[in-house]
Design a protein around this motif. Sequence first.
Motif, PDB file in Angstrom:
ATOM      1  N   ALA A 281       0.830  -1.215   0.000  1.00 17.73           N
ATOM      2  CA  ALA A 281       0.000   0.000   0.000  1.00 17.73           C
ATOM      3  C   ALA A 281       0.860   1.259   0.000  1.00 17.73           C
ATOM      4  O   ALA A 281       0.479   2.284  -0.569  1.00 17.73           O
ATOM      5  CB  ALA A 281      -0.947  -0.009   1.194  1.00 17.73           C
ATOM      6  N   LYS A 282       2.044   1.184   0.587  1.00 19.57           N
ATOM      7  CA  LYS A 282       2.958   2.333   0.621  1.00 19.57           C
ATOM      8  C   LYS A 282       3.689   2.531  -0.712  1.00 19.57           C
ATOM      9  O   LYS A 282       4.312   3.558  -0.922  1.00 19.57           O
ATOM     10  CB  LYS A 282       3.981   2.132   1.740  1.00 19.57           C
ATOM     11  CG  LYS A 282       3.352   2.014   3.109  1.00 19.57           C
ATOM     12  CD  LYS A 282       4.359   1.574   4.142  1.00 19.57           C
ATOM     13  CE  LYS A 282       3.652   1.253   5.444  1.00 19.57           C
ATOM     14  NZ  LYS A 282       4.472   0.487   6.343  1.00 19.57           N
ATOM     15  N   CYS A 283       3.590   1.554  -1.605  1.00 15.15           N
ATOM     16  CA  CYS A 283       4.316   1.579  -2.872  1.00 15.15           C
ATOM     17  C   CYS A 283       3.448   2.049  -4.042  1.00 15.15           C
ATOM     18  O   CYS A 283       3.971   2.330  -5.125  1.00 15.15           O
ATOM     19  CB  CYS A 283       4.844   0.183  -3.195  1.00 15.15           C
ATOM     20  SG  CYS A 283       5.766  -0.593  -1.843  1.00 15.15           S
ATOM     21  N   ILE A 284       2.146   2.082  -3.829  1.00 15.68           N
ATOM     22  CA  ILE A 284       1.197   2.362  -4.908  1.00 15.68           C
ATOM     23  C   ILE A 284       1.463   3.702  -5.588  1.00 15.68           C
ATOM     24  O   ILE A 284       1.337   3.817  -6.804  1.00 15.68           O
ATOM     25  CB  ILE A 284      -0.254   2.284  -4.381  1.00 15.68           C
ATOM     26  CG1 ILE A 284      -0.583   0.833  -4.059  1.00 15.68           C
ATOM     27  CG2 ILE A 284      -1.240   2.858  -5.383  1.00 15.68           C
ATOM     28  CD1 ILE A 284      -1.922   0.644  -3.372  1.00 15.68           C
ATOM     29  N   GLY A 285       1.857   4.713  -4.831  1.00 15.34           N
ATOM     30  CA  GLY A 285       2.078   6.036  -5.405  1.00 15.34           C
ATOM     31  C   GLY A 285       3.097   6.036  -6.536  1.00 15.34           C
ATOM     32  O   GLY A 285       2.928   6.720  -7.541  1.00 15.34           O
ATOM     33  N   CYS A 286       4.135   5.249  -6.403  1.00 15.67           N
ATOM     34  CA  CYS A 286       5.176   5.191  -7.438  1.00 15.67           C
ATOM     35  C   CYS A 286       4.981   4.043  -8.424  1.00 15.67           C
ATOM     36  O   CYS A 286       5.254   4.194  -9.613  1.00 15.67           O
ATOM     37  CB  CYS A 286       6.550   5.054  -6.792  1.00 15.67           C
ATOM     38  SG  CYS A 286       7.084   6.524  -5.893  1.00 15.67           S
ATOM     39  N   HIS A 287       4.554   2.879  -7.930  1.00 18.56           N
ATOM     40  CA  HIS A 287       4.486   1.676  -8.768  1.00 18.56           C
ATOM     41  C   HIS A 287       3.093   1.381  -9.319  1.00 18.56           C
ATOM     42  O   HIS A 287       2.959   0.504 -10.174  1.00 18.56           O
ATOM     43  CB  HIS A 287       5.007   0.463  -7.992  1.00 18.56           C
ATOM     44  CG  HIS A 287       6.472   0.541  -7.703  1.00 18.56           C
ATOM     45  ND1 HIS A 287       7.443   0.333  -8.660  1.00 18.56           N
ATOM     46  CD2 HIS A 287       7.136   0.827  -6.549  1.00 18.56           C
ATOM     47  CE1 HIS A 287       8.637   0.476  -8.111  1.00 18.56           C
ATOM     48  NE2 HIS A 287       8.483   0.784  -6.837  1.00 18.56           N
ATOM     49  N   GLY A 288       2.064   2.082  -8.841  1.00 19.31           N
ATOM     50  CA  GLY A 288       0.700   1.854  -9.308  1.00 19.31           C
ATOM     51  C   GLY A 288       0.015   0.728  -8.555  1.00 19.31           C
ATOM     52  O   GLY A 288       0.664  -0.101  -7.921  1.00 19.31           O
TER      53      GLY A 288
ATOM     54  N   LEU B   4      11.840  -2.259   6.433  1.00 22.54           N
ATOM     55  CA  LEU B   4      11.177  -3.562   6.391  1.00 22.54           C
ATOM     56  C   LEU B   4      12.085  -4.684   6.872  1.00 22.54           C
ATOM     57  O   LEU B   4      13.292  -4.661   6.640  1.00 22.54           O
ATOM     58  CB  LEU B   4      10.727  -3.875   4.959  1.00 22.54           C
ATOM     59  CG  LEU B   4       9.782  -2.890   4.297  1.00 22.54           C
ATOM     60  CD1 LEU B   4       9.474  -3.339   2.868  1.00 22.54           C
ATOM     61  CD2 LEU B   4       8.507  -2.732   5.095  1.00 22.54           C
ATOM     62  N   SER B   5      11.486  -5.675   7.483  1.00 28.22           N
ATOM     63  CA  SER B   5      12.222  -6.875   7.871  1.00 28.22           C
ATOM     64  C   SER B   5      12.389  -7.764   6.642  1.00 28.22           C
ATOM     65  O   SER B   5      11.663  -7.599   5.646  1.00 28.22           O
ATOM     66  CB  SER B   5      11.441  -7.638   8.944  1.00 28.22           C
ATOM     67  OG  SER B   5      10.270  -8.212   8.384  1.00 28.22           O
ATOM     68  N   PRO B   6      13.318  -8.710   6.687  1.00 25.06           N
ATOM     69  CA  PRO B   6      13.454  -9.645   5.556  1.00 25.06           C
ATOM     70  C   PRO B   6      12.142 -10.402   5.278  1.00 25.06           C
ATOM     71  O   PRO B   6      11.821 -10.676   4.123  1.00 25.06           O
ATOM     72  CB  PRO B   6      14.555 -10.601   6.017  1.00 25.06           C
ATOM     73  CG  PRO B   6      15.379  -9.783   6.964  1.00 25.06           C
ATOM     74  CD  PRO B   6      14.382  -8.899   7.675  1.00 25.06           C
ATOM     75  N   GLU B   7      11.391 -10.709   6.311  1.00 24.56           N
ATOM     76  CA  GLU B   7      10.110 -11.401   6.135  1.00 24.56           C
ATOM     77  C   GLU B   7       9.108 -10.509   5.397  1.00 24.56           C
ATOM     78  O   GLU B   7       8.375 -10.972   4.523  1.00 24.56           O
ATOM     79  CB  GLU B   7       9.521 -11.827   7.490  1.00 24.56           C
ATOM     80  CG  GLU B   7      10.321 -12.899   8.191  1.00 24.56           C
ATOM     81  CD  GLU B   7      11.573 -12.373   8.912  1.00 24.56           C
ATOM     82  OE1 GLU B   7      11.662 -11.146   9.213  1.00 24.56           O
ATOM     83  OE2 GLU B   7      12.482 -13.178   9.156  1.00 24.56           O
TER      84      GLU B   7
END
Length: 102
Positions: free
Chosen positions: A31-38, A87-90
């Motif tokens: 959800a935090k990535c949507i602004g750049c990646h769609g 972010l954690s590796p998981e």
Amino acid sequence: MRYLTCVGVLFLVLVMGAFATAQADGRSVYAKCIGCHGVDGSKAALGASPPVKGQSADELEKKMHGYVDGSYGGSKKVIMVNMLKKLSPEEIREVAEYMAEF
């Protein structure tokens, strides 16, 4: 026999719940990535990176770890580094698995 059936059903419910939780976590991280990646990963972030849509979970996870350790990324990698180092590796694995479904 009834006992074994109950145990089998309980096990199946637990496994399915764990899978659903992992998917939900990947979705909430993305959800935090949507602004750049769609919404579906088809957008070229900042017009500089290839879309994440269509990439495998392994590819995505490797690239994300590469951003964190400095072995991957172009001139705008500082943005990804700042996002991913939280972010954690998981969580990285879970969001990679979620994005691979696009």
